[in-house]
Structure formats: structure tokens, C-alpha cells
Scaffold this active site. Sequence first.
Site, PDB file in Angstrom:
ATOM      1  N   ARG A 289       0.794  -1.223   0.000  1.00  0.00           N
ATOM      2  CA  ARG A 289       0.000   0.000   0.000  1.00  0.00           C
ATOM      3  C   ARG A 289       0.828   1.275   0.000  1.00  0.00           C
ATOM      4  NH1 ARG A 289      -3.134  -3.712   2.044  1.00  0.00           N
ATOM      5  NH2 ARG A 289      -1.159  -4.308   2.918  1.00  0.00           N
ATOM      6  N   THR A 290       1.694   1.407   0.985  1.00  0.00           N
ATOM      7  CA  THR A 290       2.362   2.691   1.178  1.00  0.00           C
ATOM      8  C   THR A 290       3.247   3.044  -0.026  1.00  0.00           C
ATOM      9  OG1 THR A 290       2.286   2.285   3.541  1.00  0.00           O
ATOM     10  CG2 THR A 290       3.747   4.034   2.807  1.00  0.00           C
TER      11      THR A 290
ATOM     12  N   LYS B 116      25.442  -4.928  -0.458  1.00  0.00           N
ATOM     13  CA  LYS B 116      26.909  -4.962  -0.568  1.00  0.00           C
ATOM     14  C   LYS B 116      27.572  -4.264   0.611  1.00  0.00           C
ATOM     15  CE  LYS B 116      26.510  -4.625  -5.608  1.00  0.00           C
ATOM     16  NZ  LYS B 116      26.774  -3.760  -6.758  1.00  0.00           N
TER      17      LYS B 116
ATOM     18  N   ARG C 150      11.173   4.203   4.068  1.00  0.00           N
ATOM     19  CA  ARG C 150      10.675   3.223   5.035  1.00  0.00           C
ATOM     20  C   ARG C 150      11.856   2.385   5.494  1.00  0.00           C
ATOM     21  NH1 ARG C 150       5.554  -0.705   5.031  1.00  0.00           N
ATOM     22  NH2 ARG C 150       4.656   1.316   5.530  1.00  0.00           N
TER      23      ARG C 150
ATOM     24  N   HIS D 134       4.431   6.336  11.812  1.00  0.00           N
ATOM     25  CA  HIS D 134       3.992   6.208  10.418  1.00  0.00           C
ATOM     26  C   HIS D 134       3.056   7.387  10.157  1.00  0.00           C
ATOM     27  CE1 HIS D 134       2.947   4.600   6.643  1.00  0.00           C
ATOM     28  NE2 HIS D 134       2.582   3.380   6.968  1.00  0.00           N
TER      29      HIS D 134
HETATM   30  C1  NCD Z   1       1.321  -0.737   8.288  1.00  0.00           C
HETATM   31  C2  NCD Z   1       2.799  -0.595   8.351  1.00  0.00           C
HETATM   32  O1  NCD Z   1       3.535  -1.077   7.509  1.00  0.00           O
HETATM   33  O2  NCD Z   1       3.193   0.096   9.275  1.00  0.00           O
HETATM   34  N1  NCD Z   1       0.799  -0.887   7.033  1.00  0.00           N
HETATM   35  C3  NCD Z   1       0.666   0.221   6.247  1.00  0.00           C
HETATM   36  O3  NCD Z   1       1.574   0.997   6.052  1.00  0.00           O
HETATM   37  N2  NCD Z   1      -0.535   0.423   5.683  1.00  0.00           N
HETATM   38  C4  NCD Z   1       0.788  -1.621   9.317  1.00  0.00           C
HETATM   39  C5  NCD Z   1       1.276  -3.019   9.422  1.00  0.00           C
HETATM   40  O4  NCD Z   1       2.281  -3.408   8.841  1.00  0.00           O
HETATM   41  O5  NCD Z   1       0.615  -3.748  10.157  1.00  0.00           O
END
Ligand code: NCD
Length: 296
Positions: free
Chosen positions: A38-39, A66, A88, A116
Site C-alpha cells: 500500500r504505502t 553490498k 521506510r 507512520h
Molecule cells: C502498516 C505498516 O507497515 O506500518 N501498514 C501500512 O503501512 N498500511 C501496518 C502493518 O504493517 O501492520
Amino acid sequence: SFLETAESFKEVTGREIKKVPALRGKTIVNLFYEPSTRTRTSFELAAKRLSADVINISSSTSSATKGETLLDTARNIEAMKTDILIVRHPMAGAPALLAQQLTSSVINAGDGAHEHPTQALLDLYTIKEKKGRIQGLTVVIAGDILHSRVARSNLFGLVTMGARVRLAGPGTMLPPLMGSWLAAAPGQIELFTDFDKALSGADVIMMLRLQLERQGGSFFPSVNEYARYYGLTARRVSQAAPDALIMHPGPINRGVEIAPEVADGLSSAILEQVTNGVAVRMAILYLLSGGGKGDN
Ligand code: NCD
């Protein structure tokens, strides 16, 4: 305001031609050191719908394998004259470190069990859209709070916007430092180990994924038992307010923290959260690039 900017971009994403020229000539890099559906896609679509150029780098195919450090990787990307870096990373604080060391803008797309923020913004947007307000609502955030960056960012956002937040989960999954949060927002945050009590009269129920990949130890006896005490079933939803909104950031564990009939039910906003995510991230990228200066 931010939410109004997101609303105008939501209108764009509903058009036949879902694209505006706002970020033409800008280069945006998705740098992801953790799996994401998703993100990552949401940021990529947001960038493309603003006419920016976007590239995706994942740790498994980068020189991280590496032995290059995160900072060196990021400096090399920036040397190619990129504008925004979306990061991320499994370590809390990684995006903050890059934000201090680079000249580009850095967006936190999830850092370990820390925060997040863009997820919280899209959740606030969805609540406002569905409920017409955030102030005064009772929002239950339930499940694996300890490992959840989504819970942390939403807690701060919701409290700031004047909601009452009930955190519910097994005692082993309620973070030890919570005392300082309770003190910082007196009367706005409550803790529950009894999920049924937490649900009573709730306006919004935000479920969290049981994050087995982050759990170093044993936090509960079995997944079945967890589902029995902390799974959101239709019976449990009936204890909340009649029009309670059901949310989950995804990915969901069907039948664990949420029953399929609840996840797919009429009160579920789970896929709308995903839809709104693109518009909210368009607003973030736009405002970060200097858009909207003077009109808010
Ligand atoms: C979440 C995450 O990766 O922090 N998902 C997201 O970004 N929609 C929540 C999760 O991994 O449970």
C-alpha cells in the site's frame, strides 16, 4: 488547511484524467527497506498524479546488500539531484537521521515500531470524511499497540485533534512508557485490557495487525486465543455506537484481529482508507514542494 488540500486532490483522483502538473520537473525517490504494498504504491501514484518523476529503490536490489550504509546510499541518490526522498526503514529514527544529514526533503513512510505519520494523516482524513469531525469522538485503537507505528502516530494525531482515545490490547502489548502519554494528554487517553469494555459506545474502531515479524518473544499463548479475546467480530462491533466506523491500516490477518464479515462489512472503511491515502500523500508532496504557500 492540510485536510482541505487533501480534499481538493481527492477530487482530482476521482476524475477521468487523474493528473495535474503541480510537481512537473521534480524527482521523487521511494527508498524502501521493508516490504510494502500500500504505502509504496500510494506514494508512487501520488507522485505520478502530480506529474513528478518517481523511482523506486528497495533494499533487496540496492547496494545495501553490498554493505553500503543507509546514509551513503541516500547521499548517492541525492547526488543525482533528486528532490524528495520517501523512506521506510526497520530502524526507528532512520528517516530523521537522513532528514538531518541531507538537503532534500525526507518523508517518513514508517520507521520500525516508531511512527507512520502519513498513515495517521490518511486515517484522520478518513474519520473526518465519514464522521464530519474528529473532535469529541471516542476512538478505540486495538491490538498490538507495542509494535505498532500506526498506533503511535494515530494516537498523537487524534489527541491533537481533540478525540478521546482508548488503547486496548493484552497487557504484554501495551507499551511500558505509556504513563508519559497519559500524563501529556490528561483525560484523553485510556487503557483497556478488556476489549469488550473498550468498545462500549465507540465511534471509531481502529484495528491493528498482529505483527508477528516484530515480536521477539511470546506476547500471548496462541494466535487462536488472541483472536478469541482481541479479534473484532460482528458481536463485538454491536457493543460500539450504532454507526461505528471500522478501520485497519492493512495488511489484515483475516480471522485473527478482524473477522472477514467485519472487514468486508458495510461499516468497514478499510479500502476507503487506501483510496484516501493517495490524495493525502498528493497533498503532502505538494505542500512539501512549496505548493499552496500564501493560501493557507
Ligand atoms: C502498516 C505498516 O507497515 O506500518 N501498514 C501500512 O503501512 N498500511 C501496518 C502493518 O504493517 O501492520
